[in-house]
Design a protein around this motif. Structure first.
Motif, PDB file in Angstrom:
ATOM      1  N   LEU A  10      44.164  47.881  31.595  1.00 32.94           N
ATOM      2  CA  LEU A  10      43.540  47.109  30.585  1.00 32.94           C
ATOM      3  C   LEU A  10      42.703  46.083  30.884  1.00 32.94           C
ATOM      4  CD1 LEU A  10      46.967  47.261  28.249  1.00 32.94           C
ATOM      5  CD2 LEU A  10      44.937  49.000  27.953  1.00 32.94           C
ATOM      6  N   GLY A  11      42.739  44.967  32.281  1.00 26.04           N
ATOM      7  CA  GLY A  11      42.251  44.120  31.912  1.00 26.04           C
ATOM      8  C   GLY A  11      41.146  44.550  32.563  1.00 26.04           C
ATOM      9  N   VAL A  12      40.936  45.238  33.650  1.00 25.85           N
ATOM     10  CA  VAL A  12      39.344  46.180  34.190  1.00 25.85           C
ATOM     11  C   VAL A  12      38.921  47.082  33.842  1.00 25.85           C
ATOM     12  CG1 VAL A  12      40.176  45.375  36.697  1.00 25.85           C
ATOM     13  CG2 VAL A  12      40.832  47.737  35.886  1.00 25.85           C
ATOM     14  N   ALA A  13      39.347  47.396  32.332  1.00 22.68           N
ATOM     15  CA  ALA A  13      38.786  48.326  31.565  1.00 22.68           C
ATOM     16  C   ALA A  13      37.502  48.449  31.042  1.00 22.68           C
ATOM     17  CB  ALA A  13      39.995  48.933  30.964  1.00 22.68           C
ATOM     18  N   GLY A  14      37.420  46.998  30.394  1.00 27.30           N
ATOM     19  CA  GLY A  14      36.473  46.500  30.378  1.00 27.30           C
ATOM     20  C   GLY A  14      35.359  46.839  31.090  1.00 27.30           C
ATOM     21  N   LEU A  15      35.814  46.246  32.493  1.00 29.00           N
ATOM     22  CA  LEU A  15      34.470  46.310  33.776  1.00 29.00           C
ATOM     23  C   LEU A  15      33.845  47.900  33.496  1.00 29.00           C
ATOM     24  CD1 LEU A  15      36.162  44.855  35.979  1.00 29.00           C
ATOM     25  CD2 LEU A  15      34.141  43.642  35.211  1.00 29.00           C
ATOM     26  N   ALA A  16      34.807  48.419  32.762  1.00 28.80           N
ATOM     27  CA  ALA A  16      33.641  50.284  32.978  1.00 28.80           C
ATOM     28  C   ALA A  16      32.675  49.864  32.015  1.00 28.80           C
ATOM     29  CB  ALA A  16      34.802  51.170  32.276  1.00 28.80           C
ATOM     30  N   PHE A  17      32.434  50.295  31.292  1.00 28.42           N
ATOM     31  CA  PHE A  17      31.089  49.061  30.412  1.00 28.42           C
ATOM     32  C   PHE A  17      30.170  48.198  31.035  1.00 28.42           C
ATOM     33  CE2 PHE A  17      27.857  49.996  26.625  1.00 28.42           C
ATOM     34  CZ  PHE A  17      27.494  49.043  26.693  1.00 28.42           C
ATOM     35  N   THR A  18      30.293  47.288  31.826  1.00 28.57           N
ATOM     36  CA  THR A  18      30.422  46.137  31.950  1.00 28.57           C
ATOM     37  C   THR A  18      29.368  46.864  33.655  1.00 28.57           C
ATOM     38  OG1 THR A  18      30.821  44.227  31.374  1.00 28.57           O
ATOM     39  CG2 THR A  18      30.142  43.566  33.235  1.00 28.57           C
ATOM     40  N   GLY A  19      30.143  47.490  34.485  1.00 28.98           N
ATOM     41  CA  GLY A  19      29.530  47.836  35.361  1.00 28.98           C
ATOM     42  C   GLY A  19      28.090  48.620  35.140  1.00 28.98           C
ATOM     43  N   PHE A 118      32.663  40.053  42.868  1.00 32.41           N
ATOM     44  CA  PHE A 118      33.256  41.338  41.861  1.00 32.41           C
ATOM     45  C   PHE A 118      32.223  41.881  40.381  1.00 32.41           C
ATOM     46  CE2 PHE A 118      35.389  40.185  45.732  1.00 32.41           C
ATOM     47  CZ  PHE A 118      35.581  41.146  46.447  1.00 32.41           C
ATOM     48  N   GLN A 119      31.789  40.903  40.160  1.00 28.94           N
ATOM     49  CA  GLN A 119      31.741  41.066  38.078  1.00 28.94           C
ATOM     50  C   GLN A 119      32.986  41.206  37.704  1.00 28.94           C
ATOM     51  OE1 GLN A 119      28.372  40.557  36.629  1.00 28.94           O
ATOM     52  NE2 GLN A 119      28.832  39.377  38.479  1.00 28.94           N
ATOM     53  N   GLN A 120      34.193  39.945  38.184  1.00 22.65           N
ATOM     54  CA  GLN A 120      34.734  39.783  37.676  1.00 22.65           C
ATOM     55  C   GLN A 120      35.255  39.639  36.020  1.00 22.65           C
ATOM     56  OE1 GLN A 120      36.812  38.296  40.118  1.00 22.65           O
ATOM     57  NE2 GLN A 120      37.874  40.430  40.685  1.00 22.65           N
ATOM     58  N   ARG A 121      35.904  39.532  34.742  1.00 21.25           N
ATOM     59  CA  ARG A 121      35.159  39.240  32.947  1.00 21.25           C
ATOM     60  C   ARG A 121      37.128  37.763  33.396  1.00 21.25           C
ATOM     61  NH1 ARG A 121      34.220  43.401  29.210  1.00 21.25           N
ATOM     62  NH2 ARG A 121      33.811  41.590  27.808  1.00 21.25           N
ATOM     63  N   PRO A 122      36.541  37.078  33.153  1.00 18.71           N
ATOM     64  CA  PRO A 122      37.239  35.874  32.198  1.00 18.71           C
ATOM     65  C   PRO A 122      38.286  37.059  30.778  1.00 18.71           C
ATOM     66  CG  PRO A 122      35.421  34.923  32.615  1.00 18.71           C
ATOM     67  CD  PRO A 122      35.158  36.185  33.423  1.00 18.71           C
ATOM     68  N   SER A 123      37.286  37.383  30.143  1.00 19.11           N
ATOM     69  CA  SER A 123      37.471  38.237  28.994  1.00 19.11           C
ATOM     70  C   SER A 123      38.781  39.494  28.925  1.00 19.11           C
ATOM     71  CB  SER A 123      36.668  38.244  27.922  1.00 19.11           C
ATOM     72  OG  SER A 123      36.203  39.417  28.775  1.00 19.11           O
ATOM     73  N   SER A 124      38.738  39.225  30.341  1.00 21.05           N
ATOM     74  CA  SER A 124      39.364  41.034  29.981  1.00 21.05           C
ATOM     75  C   SER A 124      40.377  41.079  31.930  1.00 21.05           C
ATOM     76  CB  SER A 124      38.637  42.202  31.186  1.00 21.05           C
ATOM     77  OG  SER A 124      37.960  42.418  30.634  1.00 21.05           O
ATOM     78  N   GLY A 125      41.304  38.785  31.345  1.00 16.96           N
ATOM     79  CA  GLY A 125      42.182  38.619  32.650  1.00 16.96           C
ATOM     80  C   GLY A 125      41.758  38.562  33.921  1.00 16.96           C
ATOM     81  N   GLU A 130      35.823  30.022  37.098  1.00 11.70           N
ATOM     82  CA  GLU A 130      35.736  29.176  38.353  1.00 11.70           C
ATOM     83  C   GLU A 130      36.380  29.850  39.215  1.00 11.70           C
ATOM     84  OE1 GLU A 130      36.580  27.553  34.752  1.00 11.70           O
ATOM     85  OE2 GLU A 130      34.849  26.442  34.674  1.00 11.70           O
ATOM     86  N   GLN A 131      37.700  30.448  38.363  1.00  9.40           N
ATOM     87  CA  GLN A 131      38.731  31.427  39.932  1.00  9.40           C
ATOM     88  C   GLN A 131      37.707  32.312  39.595  1.00  9.40           C
ATOM     89  OE1 GLN A 131      41.795  31.933  36.722  1.00  9.40           O
ATOM     90  NE2 GLN A 131      43.526  30.912  38.267  1.00  9.40           N
ATOM     91  N   ILE A 132      36.954  33.090  39.296  1.00 13.93           N
ATOM     92  CA  ILE A 132      36.349  34.319  39.614  1.00 13.93           C
ATOM     93  C   ILE A 132      35.406  34.242  39.864  1.00 13.93           C
ATOM     94  CG2 ILE A 132      37.947  35.771  37.604  1.00 13.93           C
ATOM     95  CD1 ILE A 132      35.069  36.078  36.397  1.00 13.93           C
ATOM     96  N   SER A 138      38.466  35.354  43.753  1.00 13.96           N
ATOM     97  CA  SER A 138      37.933  36.700  43.556  1.00 13.96           C
ATOM     98  C   SER A 138      38.698  38.078  44.239  1.00 13.96           C
ATOM     99  CB  SER A 138      36.355  36.694  43.047  1.00 13.96           C
ATOM    100  OG  SER A 138      35.826  37.141  44.250  1.00 13.96           O
ATOM    101  N   THR A 139      37.870  37.361  45.426  1.00 13.75           N
ATOM    102  CA  THR A 139      38.066  38.348  46.161  1.00 13.75           C
ATOM    103  C   THR A 139      40.012  39.524  46.567  1.00 13.75           C
ATOM    104  OG1 THR A 139      37.140  38.223  48.144  1.00 13.75           O
ATOM    105  CG2 THR A 139      38.437  39.733  48.871  1.00 13.75           C
ATOM    106  N   THR A 140      41.236  37.714  46.309  1.00 12.01           N
ATOM    107  CA  THR A 140      42.572  38.770  46.543  1.00 12.01           C
ATOM    108  C   THR A 140      42.886  38.770  45.100  1.00 12.01           C
ATOM    109  OG1 THR A 140      42.809  36.263  47.690  1.00 12.01           O
ATOM    110  CG2 THR A 140      44.542  36.466  46.468  1.00 12.01           C
ATOM    111  N   ALA A 141      41.832  38.914  43.920  1.00 14.55           N
ATOM    112  CA  ALA A 141      42.528  39.125  42.497  1.00 14.55           C
ATOM    113  C   ALA A 141      42.072  40.607  43.054  1.00 14.55           C
ATOM    114  CB  ALA A 141      40.981  38.882  41.526  1.00 14.55           C
TER     115      ALA A 141
END
Length: 190
Positions: A10-19, A118-125, A130-132, A138-141
Protein backbone atom coordinates in the motif's frame (compact mmCIF):
# COMPACT_ATOMS: atom_id res chain seq x y z
CA UNK A 1 -0.59 -11.61 3.56
CA UNK A 2 1.58 -10.45 6.40
CA UNK A 3 0.94 -6.97 7.76
CA UNK A 4 4.36 -5.53 6.88
CA UNK A 5 4.07 -6.72 3.29
CA UNK A 6 0.54 -5.37 3.01
CA UNK A 7 1.63 -1.98 4.37
CA UNK A 8 4.63 -1.96 2.05
CA UNK A 9 2.45 -2.72 -0.96
CA UNK A 10 0.00 0.00 0.00
CA UNK A 11 2.85 2.37 0.83
CA UNK A 12 4.46 2.01 -2.56
CA UNK A 13 1.27 1.78 -4.58
CA UNK A 14 1.30 5.55 -4.87
CA UNK A 15 4.67 5.29 -6.57
CA UNK A 16 3.08 3.62 -9.60
CA UNK A 17 1.66 6.89 -10.82
CA UNK A 18 4.64 8.87 -9.60
CA UNK A 19 7.04 6.59 -11.44
CA UNK A 20 5.23 7.28 -14.69
CA UNK A 21 4.78 10.99 -14.15
CA UNK A 22 8.24 11.43 -12.75
CA UNK A 23 10.16 9.39 -15.33
CA UNK A 24 9.76 12.13 -17.92
CA UNK A 25 11.02 15.04 -15.82
CA UNK A 26 13.98 13.06 -14.52
CA UNK A 27 14.96 12.02 -18.01
CA UNK A 28 14.51 15.57 -19.25
CA UNK A 29 16.99 17.12 -16.82
CA UNK A 30 19.39 14.22 -16.30
CA UNK A 31 22.67 13.72 -18.07
CA UNK A 32 22.52 12.42 -21.61
CA UNK A 33 21.90 8.71 -21.78
CA UNK A 34 23.84 6.47 -24.11
CA UNK A 35 22.17 3.30 -25.34
CA UNK A 36 24.42 0.32 -25.89
CA UNK A 37 23.94 -3.33 -26.65
CA UNK A 38 24.07 -5.74 -23.69
CA UNK A 39 27.58 -6.80 -22.72
CA UNK A 40 28.41 -9.66 -20.39
CA UNK A 41 30.04 -8.86 -17.05
CA UNK A 42 33.33 -10.67 -16.60
CA UNK A 43 33.83 -9.94 -12.90
CA UNK A 44 31.50 -11.97 -10.69
CA UNK A 45 28.99 -12.14 -13.55
CA UNK A 46 27.16 -15.09 -12.04
CA UNK A 47 26.42 -13.07 -8.89
CA UNK A 48 25.88 -9.68 -10.44
CA UNK A 49 23.76 -10.60 -13.46
CA UNK A 50 22.55 -14.18 -12.94
CA UNK A 51 19.77 -13.85 -15.54
CA UNK A 52 21.61 -11.76 -18.12
CA UNK A 53 20.49 -8.29 -19.10
CA UNK A 54 17.16 -7.59 -20.76
CA UNK A 55 17.16 -5.43 -23.88
CA UNK A 56 19.31 -2.48 -24.80
CA UNK A 57 21.30 -0.98 -21.98
CA UNK A 58 21.68 2.67 -21.03
CA UNK A 59 24.70 4.26 -19.43
CA UNK A 60 25.45 7.69 -18.02
CA UNK A 61 28.68 9.27 -16.88
CA UNK A 62 28.66 9.78 -13.11
CA UNK A 63 29.83 12.86 -11.28
CA UNK A 64 31.35 12.81 -7.78
CA UNK A 65 27.96 13.10 -6.05
CA UNK A 66 26.51 10.19 -8.03
CA UNK A 67 29.58 8.05 -7.29
CA UNK A 68 29.26 8.92 -3.60
CA UNK A 69 25.64 7.74 -3.76
CA UNK A 70 26.70 4.46 -5.40
CA UNK A 71 29.12 3.89 -2.53
CA UNK A 72 26.40 4.76 0.01
CA UNK A 73 24.03 2.23 -1.58
CA UNK A 74 26.72 -0.45 -1.49
CA UNK A 75 27.55 0.34 2.16
CA UNK A 76 23.88 0.19 3.17
CA UNK A 77 23.49 -3.10 1.29
CA UNK A 78 26.43 -4.62 3.16
CA UNK A 79 25.13 -3.23 6.47
CA UNK A 80 21.76 -4.89 5.75
CA UNK A 81 23.61 -8.20 5.29
CA UNK A 82 22.65 -8.49 1.64
CA UNK A 83 24.83 -9.50 -1.29
CA UNK A 84 26.13 -7.94 -4.49
CA UNK A 85 22.95 -8.81 -6.42
CA UNK A 86 20.89 -6.72 -3.97
CA UNK A 87 23.27 -3.82 -4.62
CA UNK A 88 22.86 -4.25 -8.40
CA UNK A 89 19.06 -4.17 -8.06
CA UNK A 90 19.26 -1.13 -5.77
CA UNK A 91 21.66 0.83 -7.98
CA UNK A 92 19.72 0.03 -11.17
CA UNK A 93 16.54 1.20 -9.43
CA UNK A 94 18.17 4.44 -8.30
CA UNK A 95 19.58 4.98 -11.79
CA UNK A 96 16.07 4.77 -13.20
CA UNK A 97 14.35 6.78 -10.49
CA UNK A 98 16.85 9.63 -10.04
CA UNK A 99 19.97 8.97 -12.13
CA UNK A 100 21.64 8.51 -8.73
CA UNK A 101 20.94 12.12 -7.76
CA UNK A 102 19.52 12.70 -4.29
CA UNK A 103 16.58 14.74 -5.54
CA UNK A 104 14.55 17.08 -3.42
CA UNK A 105 11.04 18.13 -4.38
CA UNK A 106 11.00 19.26 -8.00
CA UNK A 107 8.17 21.79 -7.74
CA UNK A 108 6.12 22.04 -10.93
CA UNK A 109 8.01 19.15 -12.50
CA UNK A 110 6.80 16.85 -9.72
CA UNK A 111 3.16 16.82 -8.71
CA UNK A 112 3.80 14.34 -5.91
CA UNK A 113 6.14 14.32 -2.95
CA UNK A 114 8.64 11.80 -4.36
CA UNK A 115 12.22 12.52 -3.30
CA UNK A 116 15.64 11.03 -2.84
CA UNK A 117 17.55 8.40 -4.79
CA UNK A 118 14.58 6.03 -5.04
CA UNK A 119 11.84 8.67 -5.41
CA UNK A 120 10.16 7.52 -2.21
CA UNK A 121 7.16 9.44 -0.90
CA UNK A 122 6.65 10.59 2.69
CA UNK A 123 2.89 10.47 2.08
CA UNK A 124 3.17 6.78 1.20
CA UNK A 125 4.93 5.87 4.43
CA UNK A 126 8.54 5.65 3.26
CA UNK A 127 9.67 8.09 5.96
CA UNK A 128 10.12 11.80 6.46
CA UNK A 129 11.68 14.03 3.82
CA UNK A 130 14.87 14.11 5.90
CA UNK A 131 14.91 10.31 6.06
CA UNK A 132 14.23 9.56 2.41
CA UNK A 133 16.80 12.09 1.26
CA UNK A 134 19.42 10.28 3.35
CA UNK A 135 21.03 7.71 1.00
CA UNK A 136 21.59 5.11 3.74
CA UNK A 137 18.03 5.37 5.04
CA UNK A 138 16.41 5.31 1.59
CA UNK A 139 18.52 2.34 0.50
CA UNK A 140 17.69 0.48 3.70
CA UNK A 141 13.99 1.18 3.12
CA UNK A 142 14.24 -0.11 -0.46
CA UNK A 143 16.13 -3.21 0.69
CA UNK A 144 13.55 -3.87 3.40
CA UNK A 145 10.93 -3.97 0.66
CA UNK A 146 13.14 -6.18 -1.51
CA UNK A 147 13.66 -8.67 1.32
CA UNK A 148 9.89 -9.09 1.51
CA UNK A 149 9.68 -10.17 -2.13
CA UNK A 150 9.70 -13.96 -2.13
CA UNK A 151 12.35 -15.23 -4.52
CA UNK A 152 13.68 -11.82 -5.55
CA UNK A 153 17.13 -13.38 -6.04
CA UNK A 154 15.71 -15.65 -8.74
CA UNK A 155 13.82 -12.90 -10.61
CA UNK A 156 14.98 -10.73 -13.45
CA UNK A 157 16.10 -7.37 -12.06
CA UNK A 158 13.18 -5.45 -13.52
CA UNK A 159 10.62 -7.72 -11.85
CA UNK A 160 12.35 -7.51 -8.45
CA UNK A 161 12.63 -3.72 -8.66
CA UNK A 162 9.07 -3.34 -9.90
CA UNK A 163 7.67 -5.44 -7.07
CA UNK A 164 9.13 -2.95 -4.58
CA UNK A 165 8.66 0.27 -6.55
CA UNK A 166 5.34 -0.38 -8.34
CA UNK A 167 6.26 1.89 -11.25
CA UNK A 168 4.00 2.80 -14.14
CA UNK A 169 6.96 1.81 -16.35
CA UNK A 170 8.22 -1.46 -14.89
CA UNK A 171 10.44 -2.45 -17.79
CA UNK A 172 12.57 0.70 -17.55
CA UNK A 173 14.67 -0.70 -14.68
CA UNK A 174 16.20 -3.33 -16.98
CA UNK A 175 18.13 -0.78 -19.05
CA UNK A 176 20.42 0.03 -16.11
CA UNK A 177 21.42 -3.52 -15.14
CA UNK A 178 24.79 -3.57 -16.90
CA UNK A 179 25.93 -0.21 -15.53
CA UNK A 180 24.71 -1.15 -12.04
CA UNK A 181 26.64 -4.43 -12.21
CA UNK A 182 29.75 -2.62 -13.43
CA UNK A 183 29.48 -0.13 -10.55
CA UNK A 184 29.09 -2.91 -7.98
CA UNK A 185 32.06 -4.77 -9.45
CA UNK A 186 34.10 -1.56 -9.27
CA UNK A 187 33.11 -0.40 -5.78
CA UNK A 188 32.04 -3.48 -3.75
CA UNK A 189 35.52 -4.02 -2.30
CA UNK A 190 36.65 -0.40 -2.20
Amino acid sequence: MNTILAKSILGVAGLAFTGGVFAGPVAAHAADTTHTKPVAVTVQGDKLIPHGVQGNQSRIDLNDEQTKNVKAIIAATKKAGMDERAAVVSIATALQESKLENLGHLGDRNDHDSQGLFQQRPSSGWGTVEQITDPEYSTTAFLKGLKQVDGWQDMPLTKAAQTVQVSAYPDHYAQWEQQAADLVAQHWNS
